[in-house]
Write an enzyme that holds these catalytic residues in place. Structure first.
Site, PDB file in Angstrom:
ATOM      1  CD  GLU A 124     -39.563  13.573 -16.565  1.00 46.41           C
ATOM      2  OE1 GLU A 124     -39.300  14.623 -17.160  1.00 46.41           O
ATOM      3  OE2 GLU A 124     -38.741  12.649 -16.403  1.00 46.41           O
ATOM      4  CG  LEU A 165     -45.187   5.405 -20.900  1.00 48.09           C
ATOM      5  CD1 LEU A 165     -45.865   4.404 -19.974  1.00 48.09           C
ATOM      6  CD2 LEU A 165     -45.386   5.014 -22.357  1.00 48.09           C
ATOM      7  CG  ASP A 204     -54.730  17.713 -11.693  1.00 44.88           C
ATOM      8  OD1 ASP A 204     -55.333  18.672 -12.226  1.00 44.88           O
ATOM      9  OD2 ASP A 204     -53.603  17.336 -12.067  1.00 44.88           O
TER      10      ASP A 204
END
Length: 500
Positions: free
Chosen positions: A28, A21, A138
């Site tokens: 990941e 995805l 972030d």
């Protein structure tokens, strides 16, 4: 090292990894099937390149523990976390949608209402994290997941950290995405929730304009612009952006963390209010910068309007016009001072009730009649003077008419001086909008003052603004007030900007 996405189709403990995805700096994310609980889930696994690295493993575990506690609707719920065959993983609810970056590439800049709606949801997630003592660090379009019905999630807390913990940031390493990092993050100082608010403002800028605030083709150019360049104006990039949002985003992107909104939620609330046309007047978010009980009006904030009936400059001092002469004195009743010419049982200078024990009432009546007769005589003389002096008196001197040559011209009369814009003598125009005076101000700074002024409301109003100087690379407070058809802003280091 395992290649990106190479786990697709493989078994990972009780999970079957069906599709990749996404991927980020920490790991990941796979679409997976939980064979034990018979459900589709999203599995995030730590990159193998971090295997055995205690720093990154600890950061990953922290994400799992911290996010699992939040329970905010715009943060994807965590089912489980742990370690399988030496690889850390995170089991999350599977959400069907696309990240904001993919949506921007597909649709381009969003309409302001949709952009603010997304930011409001992300702000809710950030506020929940900040209340728990976590800083995301972030926030960027790639980490905002949007469903088909426009429900937004903030994802990837993989580099979140406690406010009081700096051990997990390696020396000399800037973690995050450059385009959304606040200036203080390049200085190695402890990161706070204000950095997340800055990043959220940068995301809103990009949703509205289709580009980040400081685009660049190299790391050095982005860092230099972020630290040194003036805050960009979104409505100049995309005219569809309401100018009212310019001031909100400028405050969110302020280079000084203390000058930004006190929370991500306060920033989103101000953006919504600006969109609806009532920020910052009456907006409680202005108090978030300094805490509860602070004044709603902050004169150092770009675009804030002063409170109702503020200092309106010279217009408040109307001079002799306030004294309308004899017309104010409508008869003896108004002479209630030390002379004692008030009505019966009048009041003296100190407000005490008094009477004249020696027949004072009779004297007052006589004096009142005499004054009334005197006033009537003056009025009669005025009527005669202005009404009959030159009318039918054959012995009156002939009237001499003086004709103004200019009045016989076919040209329209010149406007009165108050209607003609009259910049202070010595003003040097920069363009049709602004000029500078005194030789100490640059046209670039003048233009920034102009943008901040018009972002706060209509021209001709007194306003206090804050603008950034590209020369000194500092922000300055400017007090603007209307003067003879123009607006003159003074402040900073003896700077004078004239708005035409």
């Amino acid at each position: 090292m395992t290649q990106q996405g190479s786990r697709v189709g493989a078994r990972f403990g009780p999970y079957r990894l069906d599709a990749l995805l996404g991927h980020g700096g920490m790991g990941e994310v796979y679409r997976a099937y939980d064979t034990v609980r018979d459900r589709d889930v999203a599995i995030k696994v730590l990159h193998e390149k971090f295997a055995g690295d205690a720093t990154y493993e600890e950061r990953f575990r922290r994400e799992c523990q911290a996010v699992a506690k939040l329970g905010e609707p715009h943060i994807i719920p965590i089912h489980d976390y742990g370690e399988i065959d030496g690889v850390l993983y995170l089991d999350m609810r599977l959400v069907e949608g696309e990240d904001l970056r993919a949506r921007l590439r597909r649709t381009g800049a969003a309409i302001p209402g949709d952009a603010v709606a997304v930011v409001e949801q992300v702000a809710g997630a950030l506020d929940a994290a900040h209340r728990a003592g976590l800083v995301h660090r972030d926030v960027k379009p790639e980490n905002v997941l949007v469903t088909e019905n426009d429900f937004a999630y903030l994802v990837d807390f993989g580099i979140a950290h406690q406010n009081d913990d700096t051990r997990l940031t390696q020396a000399g390493t800037a973690i995050g995405s450059l385009a959304y990092m606040a200036p203080e993050q390049f200085d190695g100082v402890p990161t706070t929730s204000a950095s997340d608010t800055y990043a959220l403002a940068a995301v809103l800028f990009e949703i509205l304009t289709g580009r980040p605030p400081y685009p660049g083709d190299s790391v050095s150019s982005v860092v230099r612009s972020t630290v040194m360049s003036p805050v960009p104006v979104p409505s100049l990039v995309n005219p569809a952006v309401p100018p009212a949002l310019d001031a909100v985003i400028a405050r969110g992107l302020d280079k000084d963390p203390a000058a930004r909104f006190g929370s991500a939620g306060a920033f989103a609330k101000a953006a919504r209010a600006a969109l609806e046309g009532h920020w910052p007047d009456g907006d409680s978010s202005a108090t978030a910068v300094t805490g509860a009980g602070a004044a709603a009006y902050d004169p150092t904030v770009i675009g804030q309007r002063p409170p109702t009936s503020p200092y309106s400059g010279p217009q408040q001092f109307s001079g002799p016009q306030q004294f309308s002469g004899p017309q104010q004195f409508s008869g003896p009743q108004q002479f209630s001072g030390p002379m004692g010419y008030g009505p019966p049982m009048g009041t003296g200078p100190q407000g005490y009730v008094y009477e004249d024990d020696r027949g004072g009432n009779a004297v007052q009546v006589v004096l009142g009649v005499l004054i009334a007769l005197l006033v009537s005589a003056l009025i009669a003389m005025g009527v005669y003077w202005f009404g009959f002096r030159d009318s039918g008196d054959e012995k009156a001197a002939p009237t001499t008419t003086v004709t103004d040559v200019a009045s016989q011209s076919d040209d329209p009369p010149e406007p009165s001086p108050s209607e003609v814009p009259s910049p202070p003598p010595g003003t040097v125009p920069c363009n049709g909008q602004v000029g500078v005076w005194g030789g100490v101000t640059s046209c670039e700074f003048a233009q920034n003052v102009y943008r901040a002024y018009v972002a706060g409301g209509p021209k001709g109003e007194p306003r206090v603004v804050r603008a950034h100087s590209p020369v000194t690379r500092e922000g300055y407070t400017m007090t603007c007030a209307p003067e003879t058809g123009v607006v003159v802003c003074r402040g900073g280091n003896n700077a004078v900007v004239v708005i035409m």
